[in-house]
Design a protein around this motif. Structure first.
Motif, PDB file in Angstrom:
ATOM      1  N   GLU A 130       0.811  -5.679 -51.511  1.00 16.95           N
ATOM      2  CA  GLU A 130       1.785  -6.776 -51.420  1.00 16.95           C
ATOM      3  C   GLU A 130       1.247  -8.057 -52.051  1.00 16.95           C
ATOM      4  O   GLU A 130       1.972  -8.776 -52.746  1.00 16.95           O
ATOM      5  N   THR A 131      -0.025  -8.337 -51.816  1.00 16.68           N
ATOM      6  CA  THR A 131      -0.625  -9.550 -52.377  1.00 16.68           C
ATOM      7  C   THR A 131      -0.598  -9.519 -53.896  1.00 16.68           C
ATOM      8  O   THR A 131      -0.276 -10.520 -54.549  1.00 16.68           O
ATOM      9  N   LEU A 133       1.491  -7.873 -55.803  1.00 11.90           N
ATOM     10  CA  LEU A 133       2.872  -8.018 -56.257  1.00 11.90           C
ATOM     11  C   LEU A 133       3.316  -9.478 -56.155  1.00 11.90           C
ATOM     12  O   LEU A 133       3.996 -10.003 -57.040  1.00 11.90           O
ATOM     13  N   MET A 134       2.928 -10.141 -55.070  1.00 10.55           N
ATOM     14  CA  MET A 134       3.279 -11.551 -54.892  1.00 10.55           C
ATOM     15  C   MET A 134       2.627 -12.432 -55.953  1.00 10.55           C
ATOM     16  O   MET A 134       3.266 -13.329 -56.516  1.00 10.55           O
ATOM     17  N   ASP A 137       4.466 -12.035 -59.179  1.00 10.30           N
ATOM     18  CA  ASP A 137       5.748 -12.744 -59.148  1.00 10.30           C
ATOM     19  C   ASP A 137       5.549 -14.252 -59.238  1.00 10.30           C
ATOM     20  O   ASP A 137       6.314 -14.957 -59.905  1.00 10.30           O
ATOM     21  N   LEU A 173       7.359 -17.154 -51.870  1.00  7.89           N
ATOM     22  CA  LEU A 173       6.095 -16.563 -52.313  1.00  7.89           C
ATOM     23  C   LEU A 173       4.919 -17.471 -52.005  1.00  7.89           C
ATOM     24  O   LEU A 173       3.848 -17.012 -51.604  1.00  7.89           O
ATOM     25  N   LYS A 177       5.529 -14.938 -48.409  1.00  8.00           N
ATOM     26  CA  LYS A 177       6.635 -14.052 -48.054  1.00  8.00           C
ATOM     27  C   LYS A 177       7.251 -13.445 -49.309  1.00  8.00           C
ATOM     28  O   LYS A 177       7.261 -14.084 -50.361  1.00  8.00           O
ATOM     29  N   PRO A 178       7.780 -12.205 -49.218  1.00  7.44           N
ATOM     30  CA  PRO A 178       8.339 -11.535 -50.402  1.00  7.44           C
ATOM     31  C   PRO A 178       9.675 -12.131 -50.832  1.00  7.44           C
ATOM     32  O   PRO A 178      10.422 -12.690 -50.024  1.00  7.44           O
ATOM     33  N   ARG A 180      12.308 -10.658 -51.529  1.00  5.68           N
ATOM     34  CA  ARG A 180      13.492  -9.946 -51.021  1.00  5.68           C
ATOM     35  C   ARG A 180      14.168 -10.716 -49.890  1.00  5.68           C
ATOM     36  O   ARG A 180      15.293 -10.402 -49.497  1.00  5.68           O
ATOM     37  N   THR A 200       8.588  -8.234 -55.754  1.00  3.71           N
ATOM     38  CA  THR A 200       8.694  -8.302 -54.294  1.00  3.71           C
ATOM     39  C   THR A 200      10.141  -8.391 -53.820  1.00  3.71           C
ATOM     40  O   THR A 200      10.395  -8.514 -52.630  1.00  3.71           O
ATOM     41  N   GLU A 232       9.820  -6.760 -41.164  1.00  2.86           N
ATOM     42  CA  GLU A 232      10.196  -7.138 -42.526  1.00  2.86           C
ATOM     43  C   GLU A 232      11.621  -6.723 -42.884  1.00  2.86           C
ATOM     44  O   GLU A 232      12.105  -7.033 -43.975  1.00  2.86           O
TER      45      GLU A 232
END
Length: 366
Positions: A130-131, A133-134, A137, A173, A177-178, A180, A200, A232
């Motif tokens: 996740e990190t 991907l963030m 982004d 971000l 937080k993602p 989405r 994300t 989530e």
């Protein structure tokens, strides 16, 4: 309509083993070392739906055609991928091309299979991915938001909407937080947000890969993942990649017996598909006749012409009406003829919202 699910995860979590089992191929090389999957492998699987088999029997269909689902096995990610570490750039590029992310997390202990971090901690593993991907982004958005704001000051309406929705994503971000969680204020912002293809923003299905003995009930590690998914608004399922691999090559009856012995009613594939459908808001309608019975996937909330367009664009363009029978009515009445006699065959127009399980015949004129 099908959809593509990208299978991601850290090295050695059972990602490629699961892919091989789900697609019943050996297209991906499952091996006990990082980066054994260098190019994304794509496998097509038929979506199991017992309703289609029932419809086919009643209609006397010579052929049964299930809708298809694509799984994309993407190279294992490591910390630093957003900066190009490992196969990072390739990994991130491949994720942009899928509709949803199937994130495989290791929830089993096995001293014979090394873990990239030398410990089994699915929550920590999830946070690594996740990190990255963030971070990817964030890098993508900072310049885009700045440019959109600059154009918006010149009176560009689209740039104003873009600055608004991507600005919201950027703030999320920055808060860890993602994207989405973004809430577009109208259809224009929603469309612009979708076009941004943020990593994300993609819906996530967590797959807890457990040992064979935990396949029916899960374990303490998978419970942690389910709690994370619930917080989530994501989905999670328990699967044993080892069991799925065993099922490959078995006859149907043998599969049922094997699953029953393990306390399982269905395969992991069925659970993954059902969760994936729910995640993406997908539904199924059917067409049936002597030649074939077929399942079609459509987005929830679609009207009859849109559903017709899943078969052929001409069906949507020249849509007149849809002869529709609810699945339960089709079964109870013994097919189209019985449903018609019982008054259960309905003539639906352009505004009809198609329901999951509808058996449909479209009338159109081009």
């Amino acid at each position: 309509m099908g959809f593509r699910c990208g299978i991601v995860g850290l090295p050695n979590v059972g990602k490629s083993t699961l892919f091989n089992a789900l697609t019943e191929t050996q297209a991906a090389q499952a091996a006990n070392y990082p980066f054994c999957t260098i190019e994304p492998n794509v496998g097509q699987v038929a979506v199991p739906d017992p309703r289609l088999d029932q419809i086919a029997r009643i209609a006397g269909s010579a052929k049964v055609i299930h809708t298809q689902l694509s799984f994309v096995d993407i190279a294992g990610l490591v910390k630093g991928a957003s900066a190009g570490e490992g196969l990072g750039n390739q990994f991130l590029g491949n994720i942009r091309e899928v509709d949803a992310i199937v994130h495989v997390l290791r929830c089993f202990e096995d001293d014979d299979i090394q873990h990239v971090a030398n410990k089994v901690d699915p929550i920590a593993d999830a946070e690594v991915v996740e990190t990255e991907l963030m971070l990817a982004d964030l890098e993508s958005l900072e310049k885009r938001v700045e440019n959109a704001k600059r154009r918006a000051t010149g009176g560009d309406k689209e740039a104003k909407a873009l600055a608004s929705v991507l600005g919201q994503a950027l703030e999320l971000l920055k808060a860890g937080k993602p994207a989405r969680l973004v809430e577009p204020k109208d259809d224009e912002e929603a469309a612009l947000f979708a076009q941004a293809q943020l990593l994300t923003a993609k819906p996530i299905l967590y797959v807890c890969n457990v040992s064979e003995e935990d396949a029916a009930t899960g374990n303490a590690l998978s419970e942690q993942v389910f709690a994370k998914a619930e917080a989530e608004g994501a989905q999670a399922v328990v699967v044993s990649a080892a069991i799925e691999a065993e099922l490959v090559g078995m006859e149907m009856e043998e599969r049922k017996e094997y699953l029953a012995e393990l306390g399982l009613e269905e395969t992991g594939l069925a659970r993954v598909i059902r969760a994936g459908y729910d995640l993406l808001g997908l539904k199924t309608f059917f067409t049936a006749g002597p030649k074939e019975a077929r399942a079609w996937t459509f987005p929830a909330g679609a009207k009859a012409p849109q559903a017709a367009g899943e078969i052929h664009s001409d069906f949507e363009k020249g849509f007149i009406r849809a002869e529709t029978i609810a699945f339960d009515d089709y079964i109870a009445c013994g097919g189209e003829g019985g449903a018609k006699e019982a008054g259960k065959l309905r003539q639906e127009g352009k505004e009809y919202l198609v329901q999951d399980g509808d058996v449909m015949l479209f009338k159109f004129n081009v």
